[in-house]
Scaffold this motif. Structure first.
Motif, short mmCIF file in Angstrom:
data_model
loop_
_atom_site.label_atom_id
_atom_site.label_comp_id
_atom_site.label_asym_id
_atom_site.label_seq_id
_atom_site.Cartn_x
_atom_site.Cartn_y
_atom_site.Cartn_z
N ARG A 274 -0.23 -6.47 10.38
CA ARG A 274 -1.59 -6.16 10.90
C ARG A 274 -2.21 -5.10 10.14
O ARG A 274 -1.79 -4.13 9.22
CB ARG A 274 -0.94 -5.38 12.34
N VAL A 275 -3.69 -5.08 9.93
CA VAL A 275 -4.32 -4.26 9.31
C VAL A 275 -5.54 -3.60 10.48
O VAL A 275 -5.83 -4.13 11.25
CB VAL A 275 -5.09 -4.94 8.34
N PHE B 281 -0.49 2.32 4.06
CA PHE B 281 0.39 2.08 5.19
C PHE B 281 0.84 3.29 6.02
O PHE B 281 1.27 4.37 5.35
CB PHE B 281 1.71 1.37 4.66
N VAL B 282 0.57 3.33 7.20
CA VAL B 282 0.74 4.50 8.06
C VAL B 282 1.96 4.11 8.99
O VAL B 282 1.61 3.34 9.88
CB VAL B 282 -0.36 5.08 8.91
N PRO B 283 3.18 4.46 8.83
CA PRO B 283 4.52 3.98 9.40
C PRO B 283 4.37 4.43 11.00
O PRO B 283 4.86 3.71 11.81
CB PRO B 283 5.60 4.64 9.09
N ALA C 196 0.76 -1.33 0.08
CA ALA C 196 -0.02 0.03 0.11
C ALA C 196 0.70 1.20 -0.01
O ALA C 196 1.82 1.22 0.66
CB ALA C 196 -0.91 -0.02 1.30
N PRO C 197 0.50 2.19 -0.51
CA PRO C 197 1.21 3.72 -0.55
C PRO C 197 1.35 3.92 0.91
O PRO C 197 0.42 3.84 1.86
CB PRO C 197 0.22 4.51 -1.29
N GLN C 198 2.33 4.70 1.13
CA GLN C 198 2.73 5.04 2.66
C GLN C 198 2.15 6.54 2.61
O GLN C 198 2.26 7.30 1.95
CB GLN C 198 3.98 5.29 2.86
#
Length: 392
Positions: free
Chosen positions: A297-298, A33-35, A4-6
């Protein structure tokens, strides 16, 4: 990690108000994706609605997850037959029939008692003085832990909520969560002889009668407390706040043109008290060209789904006349909230109509600003109010 794009977020700003960032994700990357959260977020209502039912991919079973580690392996973190067996065991305590026969009249008694105790000549905070103790007293009845103080019910629930949303690994938050679960275990231990000898309709009573292993009983009581205290507490105070700040809509509810349940359902869409539910990817999967790897994890972002522009026109606006049938405030699929009927009764059948019927000219006080926060769990932190007289 998924492909997924970050998208980066400011964690403090996200806690204060997650909706601008979630709207950005829906526009630019509905799967992102959220780092800062170490997770891939699903933000589209349709993606979440479909994925939550695909338990072979988006698994609730998370052996290494925060909830399992801190609270024990409860039914929310089980899938398939294991989940359904425990859900069936608790049904006699929380079904619509059980709510009507066992709990509704007692809910009403608690509400009246708390309203009688509030003094309009003093500084009254509706969260502290009504929503919090009302939710806790009702939850004491439902869980069977009538030996607890309502203050402990609220504090321990909050400590567990903070613990299972502690994705930044704050040690002090984890320590408070451990202290809370130890307190709940002690309360359960005190009630075991009583409810083993004389079972009742409470969660503890019906689970013991079902023969459920004691560790599962403990885990499911903690689950009920973690979600069953904050959601009604936050929804009561939040719906009152929303109606008081939208007087035209309050008039519709008070005059019977729109039922109280619809006001509650719209608030739960607009400000989702439970804004997120985590899942574990159980096998390789692809959605919208985004590939997921096993064990990652989602987060299913209910708070984003309930403001999805493809289903809700002008979604940032509170409107009790809105069709909320597409809302997933209580989840979807096999993990639909088992306590939904009890929450609806507490809020729409009791708290909202009694507060507005008994407190003449209820209004927000200007003694301090109203504060709200959270993204995994979101609610008012205070609600200063005043009124002219208390009707009986």
């Amino acid at each position: 990690m998924s492909t997924a794009p970050q998208i980066d977020i400011d964690v403090a700003a996200f806690w204060a108000d997650p909706y601008p960032a979630l709207a950005q994700m829906r526009r630019e990357a509905p799967i992102a994706f959220v780092p800062q959260l170490g997770s891939t977020l699903l933000c589209s209502r349709d993606d979440i609605f479909v994925s939550e039912k695909q338990i072979d991919v988006f698994s609730s079973h998370q052996p290494g997850g925060l909830m399992n580690r801190l609270m024990g392996h409860n039914m929310m973190r089980k899938d398939g037959e294991a989940h359904m067996a425990e859900r069936k065991a608790i049904a006699p305590a929380v079904s619509p029939k059980a709510v009507r026969l066992h709990w509704l009249q007692q809910f009403q008694a608690h509400a009246d008692r708390l309203i009688d105790a509030m003094d309009p000549s003093e500084d009254v905070d509706l969260v502290r003085d009504f929503a919090m103790p009302f939710s806790a007293e009702c939850l004491k009845l439902i869980t069977g832990l009538t030996n607890m103080r309502f203050q402990d019910m609220n504090a321990w629930s909050q400590a567990m909520i903070d613990g299972i949303a502690n994705y930044t690994g704050d040690g002090a938050i984890e320590a408070r969560c451990h202290a809370a679960t130890a307190g709940i275990d002690a309360a359960i231990d005190d009630m075991l002889p009583v409810l083993t000898k004389t079972p009742d309709a409470s969660l503890l009573g019906v689970m013991l009668a079902s023969g459920m292993p004691i560790e599962s009983v403990r885990a499911n009581i903690k689950l009920a407390i973690s979600g069953g205290q904050n959601e009604p507490r936050d929804a009561i105070a939040g719906t009152v706040w929303a109606l008081l700040t939208h007087p035209d809509q309050l008039a519709l509810a008070r005059e019977g043109h729109v039922p109280w349940i619809q006001a509650f359902e719209e608030y739960a869409r607009w400000i989702s008290p439970i804004g997120m539910s985590p899942r574990r990817i159980a096998k390789p999967w692809i959605i919208r060209d985004v590939a997921f790897a096993p064990e990652e994890r989602v987060f299913l972002m209910f708070g984003s789904a309930n403001r999805d522009e493809t289903h809700f026109a002008d979604p940032d606006r509170f409107d009790i006349r809105r069709d909320t049938s597409k809302s997933i405030a209580f989840g979807a699929g096999p993990h639909f909230c088992a306590g939904a009927w009890a929450s609806r009764a507490m809020i729409a059948d009791v708290a909202l109509p009694i507060l507005f019927a008994r407190l003449k000219n209820l209004r927000i006080s200007e003694t301090e600003p109203v504060r709200i926060g959270g993204w995994a769990f979101r609610g008012l932190l205070n609600l200063p109010v005043m009124w002219d007289e208390c009707r009986h």
